[in-house]
Design an enzyme around this catalytic site. Structure first.
Site, PDB file in Angstrom:
ATOM      1  NE  ARG A  60      22.896   2.846   9.580  1.00 18.72           N
ATOM      2  CZ  ARG A  60      23.857   3.723   9.918  1.00 18.72           C
ATOM      3  NH1 ARG A  60      24.085   4.776   9.157  1.00 18.72           N
ATOM      4  NH2 ARG A  60      24.569   3.528  11.007  1.00 18.72           N
ATOM      5  CE1 TYR A 112      -0.515  -0.892  -1.484  1.00 20.33           C
ATOM      6  CE2 TYR A 112       0.725   0.645  -0.134  1.00 20.33           C
ATOM      7  CZ  TYR A 112       0.216  -0.627  -0.354  1.00 20.33           C
ATOM      8  OH  TYR A 112       0.457  -1.602   0.557  1.00 20.33           O
ATOM      9  CG  ASP A 184       3.855   3.687  -6.800  1.00 21.72           C
ATOM     10  OD1 ASP A 184       4.306   2.719  -7.451  1.00 21.72           O
ATOM     11  OD2 ASP A 184       3.410   3.582  -5.644  1.00 21.72           O
ATOM     12  CE  LYS A 209       2.949  -4.909  -3.544  1.00 23.99           C
ATOM     13  NZ  LYS A 209       2.519  -3.516  -3.539  1.00 23.99           N
TER      14      LYS A 209
HETATM   15  C1  LIG Z   1       2.431  -2.440  -2.643  1.00 22.20           C
HETATM   16  C2  LIG Z   1       2.512  -1.058  -3.162  1.00 22.20           C
HETATM   17  C3  LIG Z   1       3.206  -0.057  -2.450  1.00 22.20           C
HETATM   18  C4  LIG Z   1       3.843  -0.317  -1.097  1.00 22.20           C
HETATM   19  O1  LIG Z   1       4.898  -1.211  -1.206  1.00 22.20           O
HETATM   20  P1  LIG Z   1       5.386  -2.173   0.018  1.00 22.20           P
HETATM   21  O2  LIG Z   1       6.522  -2.904  -0.603  1.00 22.20           O
HETATM   22  O3  LIG Z   1       4.214  -3.044   0.362  1.00 22.20           O
HETATM   23  O4  LIG Z   1       5.774  -1.275   1.117  1.00 22.20           O
HETATM   24  C5  LIG Z   1       3.281   1.201  -3.021  1.00 22.20           C
HETATM   25  N1  LIG Z   1       2.697   1.475  -4.204  1.00 22.20           N
HETATM   26  C6  LIG Z   1       2.009   0.543  -4.895  1.00 22.20           C
HETATM   27  C7  LIG Z   1       1.383   0.912  -6.198  1.00 22.20           C
HETATM   28  C8  LIG Z   1       1.896  -0.750  -4.401  1.00 22.20           C
HETATM   29  O5  LIG Z   1       1.192  -1.666  -5.090  1.00 22.20           O
END
Ligand SMILES: *Cc1c(COP(=O)(O)O)cnc(C)c1O
Length: 392
Positions: A60, A112, A184, A209
């Site tokens: 962890r 998001y 982000d 992504k």
């Molecule tokens: C998908 C996404 C998230 C969340 O990510 P997860 O891996 O699904 O928890 C946050 N910000 C953006 C811009 C995203 O496309």
């Protein structure tokens, strides 16, 4: 990996992005010479003597596969350190986990959907306060700042309207008021946009992504600029435990090696599909920062190294959108983005259903909008599929 006396060679000198993607954090396995970092499927590590360890105690806290990925992602964003989490949301939760009750956050009004859900429905219960601002305008961000504001949280381009935030201007505003700027960067990846070079203090990604890129695992990362932030995030990994498993770390390490070539092709295909849609009689408007008609085209050219594969187009009505979504064959109707395959989705009933009709109207999101994550198939095939789906 900690320094190992058996290491065959010292680490290579600083390198260009394409080279870092393949080599940063990933020296050949000192024991066997294996070119890939193994999946260290272990929870614990034998200690040679009481009070001694080989750099790892419990998974962890740290794991060698995770260390390799964290070093790699820190190098790609040009950060001080990186800390990986079980999902993008867990990474965003960790960013907010550095705050305390009474602290205030200014967040983009068009980020998001999971982000305001976490902020409003979970973290507000712990005494954090949030104000949402139109991050296209640095003045709107400044107007939302209070004396208790510790964090400005933005996304650029936004989902699904592809609106941009001027990161340099936003960082200046945040810093003038003693707040940190977190970005982000999921939609662009560090290949197309590096917020830390523009003054941001923290970068987060859903590695689910583009960084992993193959739609086969979830993950998240926070990249820091200071040792203070790094300490906080290491502590949160250990204290809250939402860390990424070595299996997922291996997948992302593998995915990231081709990030530069993938992003160049996502960008090339994206530009071509955006032009095709812009010229199509059944499409009313295309939201893509690489089109000259995009209101922030100049900022896109200045701030990003390319325009990427994300775009949204207006079909005019829910019925027209439904027709397109039901008629595509190559494009897959699904949530998520950033994979090798082209994904098509309907924001109003999928990713943005939870914010309600009023919430959607407030940000200009209509029922006729269709979002595309343009993949790496032959662009002519993607175009043909869309042409067929859009034909009257
Ligand atoms: C998908 C996404 C998230 C969340 O990510 P997860 O891996 O699904 O928890 C946050 N910000 C953006 C811009 C995203 O496309």
């Amino acid at each position: 990996m900690p320094d190992d006396p058996r290491s065959p060679k010292p680490a290579a000198a600083p390198a260009a992005f394409d080279t870092l993607a393949i080599h940063a954090g990933q020296s050949p396995d000192p024991a066997t010479g294996a070119v890939n970092v193994p999946i260290y499927a272990t929870s614990t590590y034998v200690q040679p003597e009481l009070g001694q360890n080989l750099g790892y105690e419990y998974s962890r806290v740290s794991n060698p596969t995770r260390t390799a990925l964290e070093q790699n992602l820190a190098a790609l964003e040009g950060g001080h350190s990186a800390h990986v989490f079980a999902s993008g949301m867990a990474a965003i939760h960790a960013v907010a986990g550095r705050l305390a009750a009474g602290d205030h956050v200014v967040c983009g009004s068009n980020v998001y959907g999971g982000t305001p859900r976490l902020f409003n429905q979970v973290l507000a219960r712990f005494g954090l306060r949030f104000t949402y601002a139109d991050t296209r305008q640095p003045q709107a961000v400044e107007a939302a700042i209070e004396s208790a504001t510790k964090l400005v949280f933005v996304e650029t381009p936004t989902n699904p309207l592809m609106e941009l935030c001027d990161l340099r201007a936003c960082a200046e505003v945040a810093h003038r008021h003693g707040a940190e700027l977190a970005v982000d960067n999921t939609f662009m990846s560090p290949y197309l946009q590096r917020p830390l070079e523009l003054g941001a203090d923290l970068v987060v990604h859903s590695t689910t992504k583009y960084l992993n890129g193959h739609s086969d695992g979830l993950g998240g990362v926070v990249v820091t600029t200071t040792e203070r932030q790094a300490e906080d995030l290491r502590f949160l990994q250990k204290a809250a435990g939402a860390i990424l498993s070595p299996f997922e770390c291996f997948l992302i390490l593998r995915g990231v090696k081709t990030l530069p070539v993938r992003m160049r092709q996502h960008d090339a295909n994206g530009r071509r599909i955006a032009k095709f849609l812009e010229a199509h009689a059944s499409v009313r408007r295309v939201f893509y920062p690489g089109l000259e008609q995009h209101p922030q085209y100049e900022l896109a050219r200045r701030q990003m190294a390319g325009f990427g594969g994300m775009m949204t187009f207006e079909t005019g009505s829910l019925e027209a959108a439904r027709r397109v979504l039901n008629r595509v064959r190559l494009c897959s109707l699904a949530e998520s983005l950033g994979g090798v395959e082209t994904l098509i989705s309907h924001p109003a009933t999928m990713t943005h259903a939870a914010i309600g009709a009023e919430g959607r109207a407030a940000i200009g999101l209509t029922d006729g909008m269709v979002r595309l994550s343009v993949g790496l198939e032959d662009a002519a095939d993607i175009e043909a599929d869309l042409a067929n789906a859009l034909a009257r």
